[in-house]
Design an enzyme around this catalytic site. Structure first.
Site, mmCIF file in Angstrom:
data_model
loop_
_atom_site.group_PDB
_atom_site.id
_atom_site.type_symbol
_atom_site.label_atom_id
_atom_site.label_comp_id
_atom_site.label_asym_id
_atom_site.label_seq_id
_atom_site.Cartn_x
_atom_site.Cartn_y
_atom_site.Cartn_z
ATOM 1 C CD GLN B 60 62.914 -33.413 -11.934
ATOM 2 O OE1 GLN B 60 62.195 -33.882 -12.819
ATOM 3 N NE2 GLN B 60 62.614 -33.529 -10.654
ATOM 4 C CD GLU B 115 53.926 -27.012 -6.579
ATOM 5 O OE1 GLU B 115 53.901 -27.723 -7.602
ATOM 6 O OE2 GLU B 115 53.068 -26.135 -6.334
ATOM 7 C CG ASP B 135 59.802 -35.515 -5.087
ATOM 8 O OD1 ASP B 135 58.729 -35.067 -5.550
ATOM 9 O OD2 ASP B 135 60.863 -35.569 -5.746
ATOM 10 C CG ASP B 166 61.474 -45.596 -7.022
ATOM 11 O OD1 ASP B 166 60.403 -46.104 -6.617
ATOM 12 O OD2 ASP B 166 61.796 -45.531 -8.210
ATOM 13 C CB ALA B 167 56.981 -43.172 -4.855
ATOM 14 C CG ASP B 184 51.535 -34.314 -6.797
ATOM 15 O OD1 ASP B 184 51.299 -34.014 -7.983
ATOM 16 O OD2 ASP B 184 51.847 -33.486 -5.927
#
Lengths: 334, 334, 334, 334
Positions: B60, B115, B135, B166-167, B184
């Site tokens: 991203q 974050e 994350d 990957d969660a 989240d």
């Protein structure tokens, strides 16, 4: 292209009929925007379908816009006043809590409210005999009377008396007293037209004497967000608690305002109905269904977040004829 | 002007020192704007102080902006993720209600949360032994680790294990179970990277088995405004109530999002602490003061307005691998 | 506010009558904007007075806006086509140089030109017996016929024949030949509706055979700014010089386009009148006064800046059925 | 997120390296915009890459932006002054015509010009012995000296004398006279800092006496578009023709200004070189190649369109200490 004629040859409708989604995505529709400066450094923009009306009264600019996200929107002096899709939140919150906390409200005085939606909500109460709506701007009243079909019935209701006057002057001149007095005015700005209608002396010397035994005063109280509540909400609350025994601040999110909005209800009689009692009174007293408000909603709305609650508790500023606080842009209302 | 050198000769600071208010009103400051399309026909714009960082990871775009109204803002793929001045609302609401409802939470698994603010809030709980933050985007994690001084301590905390994966895969691979699992993640979009982490089968087959007896799952649940709650909030709620005995949706206004935001907490044990019990547990378990959340605030947050409450009650859509709902723009996350 | 009625009670006019300058500075007027993306990273925005008409034909979206800076503006598929205050620049430049260079133009074929302004300028020439305007979009033609009072006379002129058809097909089907053929079409975009009308083969096999001895072809040729001329202007020029002996590119600034615009005139007879000869022919042949163009203006317009001149000289790209160049946004025209 | 650290850990570059086109289309890049109000009802917006510097001097706000459409842009008090990609047009037009019309220019006085680009163009002339650049704002000069690498050589050139002073005062104080005096100042606004430097008396009593026999004065003269030329261009022209025997107005399109720009050259000796003579002098006197200007370009630039030419001929307004004309926004310079 020069001068333009608007023949009936091509009507908006039948051309729009042809129009497909793919068009409205690329086409002009997204090219026309209403833009509001919520703060000097914060903007909120709605795509426009059309500009239905623009004009100006003796006091202010008036525009009626057809917006994509929020339907028809009334804009006064460049500030959104009321949007078709969510004005019911504002007006239900302004009107019903106060009326429901009153054992049997018969007559109500509205300061401002020219749009007619506040009267509309009031007149849904079966106990109401008389509503006085006192707005200073006749053109706004006439404008809304003609344009807002949803309030047409209210404007026609024989229980409604519309007075064109300064609310302070009018209230002072009247001997009758009221079960509920409602402040549906622009925010208190120093130099603004409405500032005098938010001061301690006004509440003490003019509003309170016009309330019946057990009467209730309620006013819109500006933005009530976690940051914005300090603009006027906390001061209106603090000013009212200098004058009334019981003061209840509450708030709700109004999407078209891009913020939480606040109201304050005040009385010398307790304001402590439970969610259940409120629901019961709604069922008995109010014609039709509310869209937003019920007992639980009010419980939630009147339980402020820790941040705002503490900030209100600690507010020391009181509105007087001498002191004021500013809220961005609204100075234009002057 | 051609190529630009950035010597130390003139530093931003000492020049800004000279700068007066009258300047910043007329000057360039209001000329630079961050603009976000909340919907195709709705824009939210912040005046900019500066663009602190821009870049892109494998997954991203990442930008760190210094905005006038909301301070530093993390923007991923053109959507605001987190703003300095109000991220505490989001993260306190995401973390504390679930942890407080658990008798004594020791280990927690965060899906996403790169974050670091979610971990920060978790690690304030004295009962916590271990936090796994999983994350998928290492660059975002490194970016935030380096930039967000407020989370520096959390990133250094030995109780925090950061996993880049990957969660879903990670959670599946682990045998240990957790007192609390926290979602989240980006909103569930068909084709979006996170959609699979919001489905009934994921909750049933992967999340629930990883919860200890009395464990609690909580997830951010997208916009929860009177109109926007139908995008994903009501479906996440409805999907979770297919899987868990007790499900509590709640919401709060986040100014920088220009909307109410929603979370859903779910468990097979009752989630019914009173405001007083919550306040008591906060005092005993959480280091430092919350900025937003206390017992009353949660009572209010978990009492939805009539409109949203009814809409959630009547929601029938369930997220499955086959079906999805869209939320504007977030497709970009894909 | 709900459904809206538009009674005659309050007309726009008499309210605006009240409106003072101080209002229009603060008021809603500056709040409504038309926004055009000239490039992906470049926007041009006009304050709006009103949205006079919106609709869509079989081929495109149509909007007629009343803008503050440029008066009424015709917008097709989100791109400004023509603005009341400066369309005369475009249409005088498109029409008069070609007609004046022809010894005595009697009949002209317009490809496109549905707005009617090109016909209007043509019909000012006393030598003209016949103008064929061939536009594919009947609704745009009807729309402009009804709305553009300035072109009403032209639309009524018996010398004008309006044909609804693809200009290529129409031109191919006709046996008669013309003194002047005018291209008043959307820019050449691969996949765009007009691309085929800018190719070498079209000019060679369809346009040229339809020109009389000494006949002249002229076409609008897209943006001609120091940067933007490479989008299509230089290629149209280079394509035409493959086909015609004499080719004259020229340009003029059109404020509402926020750019210089280009046209190319081509013939197998010399195109070398002096400013004085042009002025003389204007006086004798054209009814009324030009607003923009005279002999000196054309001399200046056809003397390109060093940058653009060299760039055109060095252009090698030729439009063929196989190759194309893009111009931003116009793809929407497809 | 709180306080931000800017470590070298992640550099802009290497992250951007990863960034693909698809990203920059959806991502934050298009979300950050520079917006300029060209007029109250007209806006010109550039997508931003970054904000390189912001600050304020004693006189004005300074910003250096990295824009997508026009590269680095110097913005003073919210108005674009100079953009990397097209400033050469402005500066070549300001400098070369006057110098070329002078038989052998040795010394030149620049009023303003702190950016350094005017000096840069002057110093390309082999005949030049001395250039005095007199700008009132030392911080702007230092700022540009440090940032504009393209002007570094000029700032280092021993023939350049930089003076920080009011140009009027400085010019009055000096005894030496000049071959060419150049006005590179903000537009004349009543109350603006530069107004006094555009009046008839200033030209008569201060500029003219400082010109050598055959000396030439040239000044930037504001927007010169078909509508905008009446703001100041026509008045500067008319004021100068009260003072000088020969006055030549000319103009060129500057894309980043979204308009045509104007300059006026004045002398008591004839200014009538042919395109060929100009080209010849350029070859002999100027080091390097011009990007924009050659003989033909100047012929075209100094042949105004019918509209502007007539409007200049008929202009009657003269700038005096008493009278002035406004140009939008620049009042901020005051």
């Amino acid at each position: 292209m020069g001068e333009i004629a608007l023949p009936n040859g091509i009507s908006n409708g039948n051309i729009n009929g042809v129009n497909g989604q793919s068009h409205s995505l690329n086409g002009y529709r997204k090219s026309c925007w209403y833009e509001e400066e919520i703060e000097e450094d914060l903007r909120w923009c709605f795509a426009l379908n059309s500009i239905l009306h623009t004009g100006a009264s003796q006091y202010q600019d008036i525009a009626l816009l057809d917006t994509k996200p929020f339907g028809k929107a009334l804009v006064i002096d460049g500030k959104l006043q009321s949007a078709e899709t969510d004005e019911f939140i504002y007006h239900e919150c302004l009107v019903h809590p106060a009326l429901l906390h009153n054992p049997s409200p018969k007559n109500v005085f509205i300061m401002g409210g020219g749009e007619g939606s506040t009267a509309r909500e009031l007149l849904r109460h079966k106990t109401i005999d008389k509503v006085v709506m006192c707005d200073i701007d006749e053109e706004v009243v006439n404008f809304c009377k003609s344009y807002f079909v949803v309030n047409k019935e209210a404007f026609r209701d024989t229980r409604l008396e519309v007075v064109i006057n300064d609310a302070r002057v009018e209230l002072e001149a009247r001997d009758e007293s009221y079960d509920v007095i409602i402040g549906d005015l622009a925010d208190p700005i120093d130099g603004g037209p409405c500032y005098k209608l938010y001061t301690k002396s006004f509440y003490e010397l003019i509003v309170k004497p016009r309330l019946k035994q057990g009467g209730i005063f309620v006013t819109q109280a500006g933005p009530a967000g976690i940051f914005s509540h300090t603009e006027v909400f906390s001061c209106i609350y603090n000013t009212l608690r200098q004058v009334f025994k019981y003061v209840v601040p509450y708030s709700a999110h109004i999407p078209s305002y891009a913020d939480i909005w606040g109201w304050v209800m005040a009385s010398d009689s307790p304001l402590d109905l439970s969610a259940e009692e409120l629901d019961l009174r709604m069922r008995h007293r109010i014609k039709g269904e509310n869209g937003y408000l019920d007992g639980k909603t009010f419980t939630s709305a009147s339980t402020l977040s820790k941040t705002v609650r503490n900030s209100l508790d600690n507010e020391t500023h009181v509105y007087t004829e001498e002191s004021a606080r500013f809220i961005y842009g609204h100075g234009k209302h002057a």
